[in-house]
Design a protein around this motif. Structure first.
Motif, PDB file in Angstrom:
ATOM      1  N   ASP A   1     -18.401   2.421  -4.741  1.00 15.21           N
ATOM      2  CA  ASP A   1     -17.399   3.673  -5.016  1.00 15.21           C
ATOM      3  C   ASP A   1     -17.087   3.739  -6.388  1.00 15.21           C
ATOM      4  OD1 ASP A   1     -15.533   2.510  -2.367  1.00 15.21           O
ATOM      5  OD2 ASP A   1     -17.097   3.952  -2.179  1.00 15.21           O
ATOM      6  N   THR A   2     -17.609   2.554  -7.222  1.00 14.89           N
ATOM      7  CA  THR A   2     -17.326   2.839  -8.594  1.00 14.89           C
ATOM      8  C   THR A   2     -18.252   4.041  -9.257  1.00 14.89           C
ATOM      9  OG1 THR A   2     -17.039   0.476  -9.080  1.00 14.89           O
ATOM     10  CG2 THR A   2     -17.975   1.687 -10.977  1.00 14.89           C
ATOM     11  N   ALA A   3     -17.505   4.844  -9.914  1.00 13.89           N
ATOM     12  CA  ALA A   3     -18.150   6.229 -10.402  1.00 13.89           C
ATOM     13  C   ALA A   3     -17.240   7.063 -11.077  1.00 13.89           C
ATOM     14  CB  ALA A   3     -18.624   7.022  -9.099  1.00 13.89           C
TER      15      ALA A   3
ATOM     16  N   THR B   1      -7.207  34.142  -3.786  1.00 14.50           N
ATOM     17  CA  THR B   1      -5.833  33.376  -3.150  1.00 14.50           C
ATOM     18  C   THR B   1      -6.242  31.957  -2.305  1.00 14.50           C
ATOM     19  OG1 THR B   1      -5.380  35.653  -2.351  1.00 14.50           O
ATOM     20  CG2 THR B   1      -4.585  33.538  -1.169  1.00 14.50           C
ATOM     21  N   ARG B   2      -7.501  31.777  -2.018  1.00 17.49           N
ATOM     22  CA  ARG B   2      -7.873  30.374  -1.472  1.00 17.49           C
ATOM     23  C   ARG B   2      -9.485  30.054  -2.166  1.00 17.49           C
ATOM     24  NH1 ARG B   2      -5.395  28.467   3.043  1.00 17.49           N
ATOM     25  NH2 ARG B   2      -6.735  26.406   2.279  1.00 17.49           N
ATOM     26  N   TYR B   3      -9.518  28.752  -2.137  1.00 19.67           N
ATOM     27  CA  TYR B   3     -10.597  28.177  -2.636  1.00 19.67           C
ATOM     28  C   TYR B   3     -11.192  26.981  -1.589  1.00 19.67           C
ATOM     29  CZ  TYR B   3     -10.164  30.407  -7.344  1.00 19.67           C
ATOM     30  OH  TYR B   3     -10.205  31.754  -8.178  1.00 19.67           O
ATOM     31  N   CYS B   4     -12.436  26.902  -1.652  1.00 15.35           N
ATOM     32  CA  CYS B   4     -13.098  25.678  -1.145  1.00 15.35           C
ATOM     33  C   CYS B   4     -12.913  24.579  -2.202  1.00 15.35           C
ATOM     34  CB  CYS B   4     -14.515  25.829  -0.786  1.00 15.35           C
ATOM     35  SG  CYS B   4     -15.375  24.321  -0.304  1.00 15.35           S
ATOM     36  N   MET B   5     -12.527  23.377  -2.006  1.00 17.91           N
ATOM     37  CA  MET B   5     -12.030  22.468  -2.930  1.00 17.91           C
ATOM     38  C   MET B   5     -13.163  21.006  -2.536  1.00 17.91           C
ATOM     39  SD  MET B   5     -10.058  23.891  -5.170  1.00 17.91           S
ATOM     40  CE  MET B   5      -9.592  22.309  -6.207  1.00 17.91           C
ATOM     41  N   GLY B   6     -13.665  20.618  -3.615  1.00 13.90           N
ATOM     42  CA  GLY B   6     -14.481  19.371  -3.352  1.00 13.90           C
ATOM     43  C   GLY B   6     -14.022  18.093  -4.198  1.00 13.90           C
ATOM     44  N   TRP B   7     -14.417  16.978  -4.011  1.00 12.91           N
ATOM     45  CA  TRP B   7     -14.697  15.810  -4.488  1.00 12.91           C
ATOM     46  C   TRP B   7     -15.851  15.310  -4.808  1.00 12.91           C
ATOM     47  CZ3 TRP B   7     -10.865  13.918  -7.776  1.00 12.91           C
ATOM     48  CH2 TRP B   7      -9.524  14.458  -7.481  1.00 12.91           C
ATOM     49  N   PHE B   8     -16.521  15.067  -5.853  1.00  5.95           N
ATOM     50  CA  PHE B   8     -17.783  14.582  -6.043  1.00  5.95           C
ATOM     51  C   PHE B   8     -17.851  13.257  -6.918  1.00  5.95           C
ATOM     52  CE2 PHE B   8     -20.540  17.881  -4.553  1.00  5.95           C
ATOM     53  CZ  PHE B   8     -19.746  18.910  -4.484  1.00  5.95           C
ATOM     54  N   ARG B   9     -18.662  12.336  -6.990  1.00  4.00           N
ATOM     55  CA  ARG B   9     -18.720  11.279  -7.899  1.00  4.00           C
ATOM     56  C   ARG B   9     -20.132  11.149  -8.285  1.00  4.00           C
ATOM     57  NH1 ARG B   9     -17.758   6.516  -3.215  1.00  4.00           N
ATOM     58  NH2 ARG B   9     -19.777   6.576  -2.376  1.00  4.00           N
ATOM     59  N   GLN B  10     -20.314  10.511  -9.700  1.00  3.30           N
ATOM     60  CA  GLN B  10     -21.532  10.126 -10.249  1.00  3.30           C
ATOM     61  C   GLN B  10     -21.442   8.698 -11.050  1.00  3.30           C
ATOM     62  OE1 GLN B  10     -23.007  12.994 -13.025  1.00  3.30           O
ATOM     63  NE2 GLN B  10     -25.201  12.334 -12.604  1.00  3.30           N
ATOM     64  N   ALA B  11     -22.154   7.929 -10.373  1.00  5.78           N
ATOM     65  CA  ALA B  11     -22.279   6.608 -10.896  1.00  5.78           C
ATOM     66  C   ALA B  11     -23.372   6.492 -12.158  1.00  5.78           C
ATOM     67  CB  ALA B  11     -22.681   5.530  -9.848  1.00  5.78           C
ATOM     68  N   PRO B  12     -23.341   5.775 -13.107  1.00  7.34           N
ATOM     69  CA  PRO B  12     -24.340   5.481 -13.954  1.00  7.34           C
ATOM     70  C   PRO B  12     -25.841   5.447 -13.518  1.00  7.34           C
ATOM     71  CG  PRO B  12     -22.530   4.104 -14.674  1.00  7.34           C
ATOM     72  CD  PRO B  12     -22.377   4.830 -13.160  1.00  7.34           C
ATOM     73  N   GLY B  13     -26.631   6.533 -13.889  1.00 10.14           N
ATOM     74  CA  GLY B  13     -28.098   6.132 -13.237  1.00 10.14           C
ATOM     75  C   GLY B  13     -28.305   6.885 -11.993  1.00 10.14           C
ATOM     76  N   LYS B  14     -27.164   7.316 -11.459  1.00  8.21           N
ATOM     77  CA  LYS B  14     -27.284   7.983 -10.195  1.00  8.21           C
ATOM     78  C   LYS B  14     -27.069   9.414 -10.155  1.00  8.21           C
ATOM     79  CE  LYS B  14     -26.511   3.767  -7.468  1.00  8.21           C
ATOM     80  NZ  LYS B  14     -25.746   3.262  -6.384  1.00  8.21           N
ATOM     81  N   GLU B  15     -27.579  10.284  -9.254  1.00 11.97           N
ATOM     82  CA  GLU B  15     -27.130  11.670  -9.022  1.00 11.97           C
ATOM     83  C   GLU B  15     -25.926  11.898  -8.732  1.00 11.97           C
ATOM     84  OE1 GLU B  15     -31.705  13.358  -7.859  1.00 11.97           O
ATOM     85  OE2 GLU B  15     -29.991  13.436  -6.629  1.00 11.97           O
ATOM     86  N   ARG B  16     -25.217  12.937  -9.085  1.00 12.10           N
ATOM     87  CA  ARG B  16     -23.853  13.228  -8.349  1.00 12.10           C
ATOM     88  C   ARG B  16     -23.710  13.473  -6.929  1.00 12.10           C
ATOM     89  NH1 ARG B  16     -21.351  17.808 -11.949  1.00 12.10           N
ATOM     90  NH2 ARG B  16     -23.053  19.010 -10.897  1.00 12.10           N
ATOM     91  N   GLU B  17     -23.076  13.135  -6.294  1.00 11.86           N
ATOM     92  CA  GLU B  17     -22.967  13.032  -4.586  1.00 11.86           C
ATOM     93  C   GLU B  17     -21.746  13.866  -4.238  1.00 11.86           C
ATOM     94  OE1 GLU B  17     -23.245   9.577  -2.226  1.00 11.86           O
ATOM     95  OE2 GLU B  17     -21.757   8.305  -3.887  1.00 11.86           O
ATOM     96  N   GLY B  18     -21.419  14.431  -3.022  1.00 14.65           N
ATOM     97  CA  GLY B  18     -20.442  14.895  -2.710  1.00 14.65           C
ATOM     98  C   GLY B  18     -19.616  13.824  -1.653  1.00 14.65           C
ATOM     99  N   VAL B  19     -18.580  13.769  -2.139  1.00  8.38           N
ATOM    100  CA  VAL B  19     -17.484  12.672  -1.339  1.00  8.38           C
ATOM    101  C   VAL B  19     -16.774  13.398  -0.097  1.00  8.38           C
ATOM    102  CG1 VAL B  19     -15.819  11.027  -1.718  1.00  8.38           C
ATOM    103  CG2 VAL B  19     -17.349  11.577  -3.476  1.00  8.38           C
ATOM    104  N   ALA B  20     -16.000  14.356  -0.404  1.00 12.81           N
ATOM    105  CA  ALA B  20     -15.195  15.081   0.538  1.00 12.81           C
ATOM    106  C   ALA B  20     -15.061  16.497   0.192  1.00 12.81           C
ATOM    107  CB  ALA B  20     -14.060  14.329   0.723  1.00 12.81           C
ATOM    108  N   ALA B  21     -14.847  17.511   0.929  1.00  9.60           N
ATOM    109  CA  ALA B  21     -14.439  18.804   0.724  1.00  9.60           C
ATOM    110  C   ALA B  21     -13.452  19.497   1.759  1.00  9.60           C
ATOM    111  CB  ALA B  21     -15.770  19.511   0.739  1.00  9.60           C
TER     112      ALA B  21
END
Length: 126
Positions: free
Chosen positions: A89-91, A30-50
């Protein structure tokens, strides 16, 4: 499994705005936790907002006051309003879903999310 499709990315000048969308389908729960992530070249994926199952939100320090996460449950769509964009913020931006209610300290941790979209590119020119 939830199918997620992001859109709304593009190229903007620093100081500009974009709104990302994430359309979801194939819900099992019924419900999910939802998140936005980003990954720039050469960098690890990071959480932006959830946004948690109870509707509470969390943001990375780097985007607080500039980005807003929201969702339209009736449309099964997640949004990320991004204002005052910076070159850093480019990713590639991804949305993700998790049906399990977990500690809020994990909301921006990518390991907890089981379903991912294909991503949408955001490029911010200086």
């Amino acid at each position: 499994q939830v199918y997620l499709v992001e859109s709304g990315g593009g190229s903007v000048q620093a100081g500009g705005s974009l709104r990302l969308s994430c359309a979801a389908s194939g819900y099992t729960y019924t419900r999910y936790c939802m998140g936005w992530f980003r990954q720039a070249p050469g960098k690890e994926r990071e959480g932006v907002a959830a946004i948690d199952i109870d509707g509470s939100t969390v943001y990375a320090d780097s985007v607080k006051g500039r980005f807003t996460i929201s969702q339209d449950i009736a449309k099964n769509t997640l949004y990320l309003q991004m204002n005052s964009l910076k070159p850093d913020d480019t990713a590639m931006y991804y949305c993700a879903a998790d049906p399990v209610f977990r500690p809020k300290s994990t909301l921006l941790r990518d390991w907890r999310y089981v379903d991912w979209g294909q991503g949408t590119q955001v490029t911010v020119a200086s």
